[in-house]
Design a protein around this motif. Structure first.
Motif, PDB file in Angstrom:
ATOM      1  N   HIS A 167       0.846  -1.208   0.000  1.00  0.00           N
ATOM      2  CA  HIS A 167       0.000   0.000   0.000  1.00  0.00           C
ATOM      3  C   HIS A 167       0.873   1.246   0.000  1.00  0.00           C
ATOM      4  O   HIS A 167       1.785   1.377   0.814  1.00  0.00           O
ATOM      5  CB  HIS A 167      -0.938   0.014   1.215  1.00  0.00           C
ATOM      6  N   HIS A 197       0.887   5.658  -1.757  1.00  0.00           N
ATOM      7  CA  HIS A 197       0.366   6.680  -2.677  1.00  0.00           C
ATOM      8  C   HIS A 197       1.591   7.473  -3.092  1.00  0.00           C
ATOM      9  O   HIS A 197       2.004   8.402  -2.391  1.00  0.00           O
ATOM     10  CB  HIS A 197      -0.656   7.592  -1.987  1.00  0.00           C
ATOM     11  N   HIS A 201      -5.049  -1.029   5.829  1.00  0.00           N
ATOM     12  CA  HIS A 201      -5.252  -0.713   7.252  1.00  0.00           C
ATOM     13  C   HIS A 201      -5.998  -1.802   8.018  1.00  0.00           C
ATOM     14  O   HIS A 201      -5.423  -2.470   8.847  1.00  0.00           O
ATOM     15  CB  HIS A 201      -5.913   0.659   7.454  1.00  0.00           C
ATOM     16  N   HIS A 226      -9.222   1.324   0.898  1.00  0.00           N
ATOM     17  CA  HIS A 226      -9.004   1.610   2.324  1.00  0.00           C
ATOM     18  C   HIS A 226     -10.245   1.136   3.086  1.00  0.00           C
ATOM     19  O   HIS A 226     -11.365   1.449   2.683  1.00  0.00           O
ATOM     20  CB  HIS A 226      -8.910   3.116   2.554  1.00  0.00           C
ATOM     21  N   ASP A 245       2.222   2.908   3.229  1.00  0.00           N
ATOM     22  CA  ASP A 245       1.183   3.918   3.045  1.00  0.00           C
ATOM     23  C   ASP A 245       1.802   5.170   2.428  1.00  0.00           C
ATOM     24  O   ASP A 245       3.009   5.282   2.265  1.00  0.00           O
ATOM     25  CB  ASP A 245       0.438   4.242   4.342  1.00  0.00           C
TER      26      ASP A 245
HETATM   27 ZN    ZN Z   1      -3.617   4.919   2.009  1.00  0.00          ZN
END
Ligand code: ZN
Length: 442
Positions: free
Chosen positions: A60, A62, A265, A228, A316
């Motif tokens: 995960h 971004h 998460h 998410h 993340d």
């Molecule tokens: Zn995220």
């Protein structure tokens, strides 16, 4: 690739004290101490100063958020306030800045020992239609494996969502692009370098209709689903008031409760929720660093694994981490899980999440382990920095002393990092160009 014997490593995360033999980009043989390859090899590499792990797998991220690290408008906020502060800033992203952000994030990951990553890109302001194409090009340039997840947001403030109008897209356009990306880029089978998953952003930024249609598309094209879920109490309350149900019921109602789904998460689940996730084979990407930075909560990794849920690890996005270093994430995972549970959570548990656990989340059985038939994706760490001096157990030392830079990385049998530096990347020039592009977001 010619055949290569990775010889006599200092330590290795496999039963292979004599090393491994690689042929045609795959692991062909594991050797015991003192054992030699059963057939002649073209080359040997003496790994006597290296601790060898499977290439790490990041499930995960971004990438674009590397442009807004420690952003003055967002630091010291919880998820929803943090997002509301950043959405209008992120709306300024351009193809050029996304390219630099992707290159920087992938390079950082690679230098930390990552051979495979995924990226959850859900930001498509006007002019950024080619975001996925840019990301694929950058991964190919570095020779890394990447699962691009075609994210999306289509529920803006005026319809009860969290993001502003400037960053949402129309449902038909999103679905059309999802199909285009799958057609162009999704590789199947062992050794795939680029894969595609569909990834509407979160319950508070997409419509139920989009979630449901993406589940249908994923079924039709046999690709994976990512989103998410259960990250914060705020999200839980949002689902209950907006949809009249829990986040997990929302997942089920939209057709996502199945083994092609992995969630980012997965913190706020009840005992019953966890059993349901396990029964349906939904994976969870644990993001320890981000969860601590945003004070989101503690993932129930032990209960999830006991229920049969594949647990992986992710850094993340780089506005909530704020780095892209998965070895650092491994160390954070050990620490937060020791606090959540006790000392029975070991360094091998967290390394397992970052490798084979993450591979399972991405639906892959060809990576994440050092074993015969697996891809030759390997991360080599030396213990020569001051921080390792005096260390006993070499594999535990990586986690406990805080390794965060691989000395070498190999992907599909090709060296991609040598002497701590990525091949083909001028890291100083990249730092300068990315830093300059990021100034537009302040
Ligand atoms: Zn995220």
């Amino acid at each position: 690739m010619r055949s290569l014997w990775i010889k006599n490593p200092l330590a290795i995360m496999a039963d292979a004290a004599g090393g491994v033999v690689l042929r045609k980009g795959c692991i062909a043989e594991l050797l015991k101490a003192g054992q030699r390859p059963s057939n002649p090899v073209d080359e040997e590499f003496d790994a006597g100063r290296h601790v060898v792990l499977p290439g790490l797998v990041n499930t995960h991220h971004h990438f674009y958020q590397t442009l807004t690290r420690s952003h003055p408008q967002a630091i010291n906020k919880k998820l929803f306030d943090w997002l509301r502060a950043l959405y209008p800033v992120w709306a300024r992203i351009t193809p050029e800045s996304l390219r630099l952000a992707t290159r920087l994030a992938l390079t950082e990951l690679l230098m930390s020992g990552v051979s495979t990553s995924s990226d959850h890109h859900y930001l498509f302001p006007a002019g950024l239609d080619d975001a996925m194409d840019i990301q694929v090009e950058e991964a190919q340039r570095l020779g890394m494996r990447l699962t691009v997840t075609r994210g999306a947001m289509n529920l803006s403030e005026k319809d009860g969502g969290l993001p502003p109008d400037s960053v949402v897209q129309d449902e038909d356009l999103i679905l059309e692009d999802c199909e285009r990306i799958i057609r162009h880029f999704h590789q199947r089978g062992d050794g795939a370098m680029i894969q595609v998953a569909l990834a509407p952003c979160s319950p508070f930024s997409v419509t139920k209709s989009l979630m449901t249609k993406c589940a249908g598309l994923a079924e039709q094209h046999d690709c994976r689903l990512h989103t998410h879920l259960a990250e914060t109490h705020d999200e839980d309350q949002y689902c209950r008031s907006m949809f009249g149900m829990s986040p997990l019921d929302y997942l089920e109602e939209t057709g996502w409760l199945g083994s092609r789904t992995w969630l980012a998460h997965g913190i706020h689940f009840s005992d019953g929720d966890i059993q349901r996730l396990g029964r349906h084979g939904v994976g969870v990407c644990h993001c320890p660093t981000s969860n601590m930075v945003l004070a989101s909560g503690q993932c129930r990794t032990r209960e999830l694994e006991a229920a049969g849920v594949p647990v992986g690890l992710g850094v993340d996005g780089s506005a909530s981490n704020d780095s892209s270093n998965l070895m650092e994430g491994v160390r954070h995972a050990l620490m937060i899980n020791r606090l959540t549970y006790d000392v029975s959570v070991t360094h091998m548990d967290v390394l397992r999440w970052a490798t084979v656990g993450s591979a399972r989340c991405l639906g892959r059985s060809d990576i994440g382990e050092i074993d015969v038939g697996k891809q030759a994706d390997l991360a080599f760490f030396s213990l020569e920095d001051l921080r390792f001096s005096g260390a006993g157990d070499p594999i535990a030392a990586l986690v406990l002393c805080g390794a965060h830079r691989a000395d070498r990385v190999m992907i599909g049998g090709e060296w991609r990092v040598l002497d701590g530096l990525p091949i083909g990347v001028d890291v100083y020039a990249l730092r300068a160009a990315h830093g300059a592009a990021a100034r537009a977001f302040l």
